[in-house]
Enzyme design. Structure first.
Site, PDB file in Angstrom:
ATOM      1  N   LEU A   8      46.903  27.799  16.916  1.00  0.00           N
ATOM      2  CA  LEU A   8      46.407  28.716  17.364  1.00  0.00           C
ATOM      3  C   LEU A   8      46.333  29.937  16.283  1.00  0.00           C
ATOM      4  O   LEU A   8      47.340  30.510  15.921  1.00  0.00           O
ATOM      5  CB  LEU A   8      46.852  29.384  18.681  1.00  0.00           C
ATOM      6  CG  LEU A   8      46.055  30.656  19.415  1.00  0.00           C
ATOM      7  CD1 LEU A   8      46.303  30.688  20.892  1.00  0.00           C
ATOM      8  CD2 LEU A   8      46.281  32.113  18.884  1.00  0.00           C
ATOM      9  N   ILE A   9      45.125  30.407  15.707  1.00  0.00           N
ATOM     10  CA  ILE A   9      45.199  31.438  14.776  1.00  0.00           C
ATOM     11  C   ILE A   9      44.295  32.690  15.316  1.00  0.00           C
ATOM     12  O   ILE A   9      43.302  32.698  16.050  1.00  0.00           O
ATOM     13  CB  ILE A   9      44.199  31.082  13.609  1.00  0.00           C
ATOM     14  CG1 ILE A   9      44.818  29.669  12.880  1.00  0.00           C
ATOM     15  CG2 ILE A   9      44.220  31.861  12.378  1.00  0.00           C
ATOM     16  CD1 ILE A   9      44.052  28.907  12.285  1.00  0.00           C
ATOM     17  N   GLY A  11      42.507  36.543  14.872  1.00  0.00           N
ATOM     18  CA  GLY A  11      41.680  37.030  14.054  1.00  0.00           C
ATOM     19  C   GLY A  11      40.800  36.181  13.090  1.00  0.00           C
ATOM     20  O   GLY A  11      40.605  36.448  11.993  1.00  0.00           O
ATOM     21  N   SER A  13      37.372  35.715  12.954  1.00  0.00           N
ATOM     22  CA  SER A  13      36.001  36.240  12.726  1.00  0.00           C
ATOM     23  C   SER A  13      35.457  36.333  11.192  1.00  0.00           C
ATOM     24  O   SER A  13      34.169  36.176  10.983  1.00  0.00           O
ATOM     25  CB  SER A  13      35.593  37.462  13.652  1.00  0.00           C
ATOM     26  OG  SER A  13      36.207  38.623  13.159  1.00  0.00           O
ATOM     27  N   SER A  14      36.647  36.449  10.254  1.00  0.00           N
ATOM     28  CA  SER A  14      36.162  36.704   8.979  1.00  0.00           C
ATOM     29  C   SER A  14      37.472  36.366   8.307  1.00  0.00           C
ATOM     30  O   SER A  14      38.477  36.294   8.815  1.00  0.00           O
ATOM     31  CB  SER A  14      35.579  37.956   8.785  1.00  0.00           C
ATOM     32  OG  SER A  14      36.598  38.950   9.142  1.00  0.00           O
ATOM     33  N   SER A 130      51.783  41.556   4.169  1.00  0.00           N
ATOM     34  CA  SER A 130      51.031  42.063   2.884  1.00  0.00           C
ATOM     35  C   SER A 130      52.226  42.137   1.633  1.00  0.00           C
ATOM     36  O   SER A 130      53.178  42.520   1.937  1.00  0.00           O
ATOM     37  CB  SER A 130      50.405  43.385   3.203  1.00  0.00           C
ATOM     38  OG  SER A 130      49.686  44.047   1.817  1.00  0.00           O
ATOM     39  N   TYR A 143      49.663  51.869   6.998  1.00  0.00           N
ATOM     40  CA  TYR A 143      49.371  50.283   7.059  1.00  0.00           C
ATOM     41  C   TYR A 143      50.567  49.650   6.581  1.00  0.00           C
ATOM     42  O   TYR A 143      51.285  48.661   7.158  1.00  0.00           O
ATOM     43  CB  TYR A 143      48.221  49.976   6.135  1.00  0.00           C
ATOM     44  CG  TYR A 143      48.203  48.463   5.859  1.00  0.00           C
ATOM     45  CD1 TYR A 143      47.419  47.923   6.778  1.00  0.00           C
ATOM     46  CD2 TYR A 143      48.448  47.921   4.758  1.00  0.00           C
ATOM     47  CE1 TYR A 143      47.249  46.406   6.692  1.00  0.00           C
ATOM     48  CE2 TYR A 143      48.377  46.714   4.416  1.00  0.00           C
ATOM     49  CZ  TYR A 143      47.828  45.900   5.467  1.00  0.00           C
ATOM     50  OH  TYR A 143      47.443  44.616   5.236  1.00  0.00           O
TER      51      TYR A 143
END
Length: 254
Positions: A8-9, A11, A13-14, A130, A143
């Site tokens: 299951l991933i 985000g 949509s891109s 990140s 962020y």
């Protein structure tokens, strides 16, 4: 893990999430690709693919998604929001939104799958954060804080779940100018400006878009996620992208 496993991933949509879903499909996995607004045309038709709606900042949405998904073998927490702006120009509502998605959304999704992983004594959670958590940069305080919290959460949770044979890993992408994630960050820098920081904002924004120095490509992140999911000997932190690898090794990224 066998190729018949289910991932299951979030985000999808891109960007990294979409490319990760395509990659695991190509490798023969059953893929549950989640998006806030499902779009069937984004991924190839397959009897091994399901596209489900999911807002990681909404508890009811998470519950419905997990119930519909059924048993899974791996969770990739990829959904995230970018924010590049001076602290003085950021509204507290925006700060909360960043943490709701990037930090609390990751924690909530992880918590939702832990009972089945613990009971089966098997499963993998991969959290995508990140490389800015490894090297501080200006205009990314909120962020970076949201992602650094996920790093700490992941490393502690890995120790907690080790007795149950559940693995938890981190993937740390570098700078990826061509993704929609970067486009979203550009919108937010415009909306969160502060005249005192105009010069710094112009300088940082130019460096973020610079492709003459090492950057991260979607392929780098996809391969790092694949390693984290399928290789039990994978390290806790996996930098993804030439710039991220350099930063993790303590070398200049340029």
């Amino acid at each position: 893990m066998p190729s018949t496993s289910t991932i299951l991933i979030t985000g999808c949509s891109s960007g990294f999430g979409l490319e990760t879903a395509r990659y695991f499909l190509d490798k023969g996995w059953r893929v549950i690709a989640t998006m806030r607004t499902p779009r069937d045309e984004l991924l190839p038709r397959s009897d091994r693919l399901r596209i489900l709606p999911l807002d990681v900042a909404d508890a009811a949405s998470i519950r419905r998604c997990i119930e519909s998904a059924g048993p899974i073998d791996a969770l990739v927490n990829n959904a995230g929001i970018g924010l590049l702006a001076p602290m003085e120009g950021i509204a507290m509502d925006d700060v909360r939104q960043i943490f709701e998605t990037n930090t609390l959304g990751t924690i909530a999704m992880t918590r939702a799958v832990l009972p089945q992983f613990r009971e089966r004594r098997a499963g993998v959670v991969v959290n995508v954060t990140s490389s800015v958590t490894l090297k501080s940069l200006p205009l990314l305080s909120v962020y970076t804080a949201s992602k650094a919290a996920v790093n700490a959460f992941t490393e502690s949770l890995a120790l907690e779940l080790e007795p149950f044979s559940v693995r938890v890993r981190l993937v740390l992408p570098g700078r990826a100018p061509g993704t929609s994630f970067g486009a979203n960050a550009r919108q937010r820098i415009t909306a969160s400006g502060h005249e005192a920081y105009a010069g710094l904002m112009k300088q940082v924004f130019a460096s973020v878009q610079d492709t003459s120095t090492p950057i991260t490509h979607a392929k780098d992140v996809v391969e790092a996620v694949w390693q984290a999911v399928t290789d039990p000997s994978a390290p806790m932190r996996i930098p993804a992208g030439a710039d991220a690898v350099a930063v993790a090794a303590g070398r200049p990224a340029a």
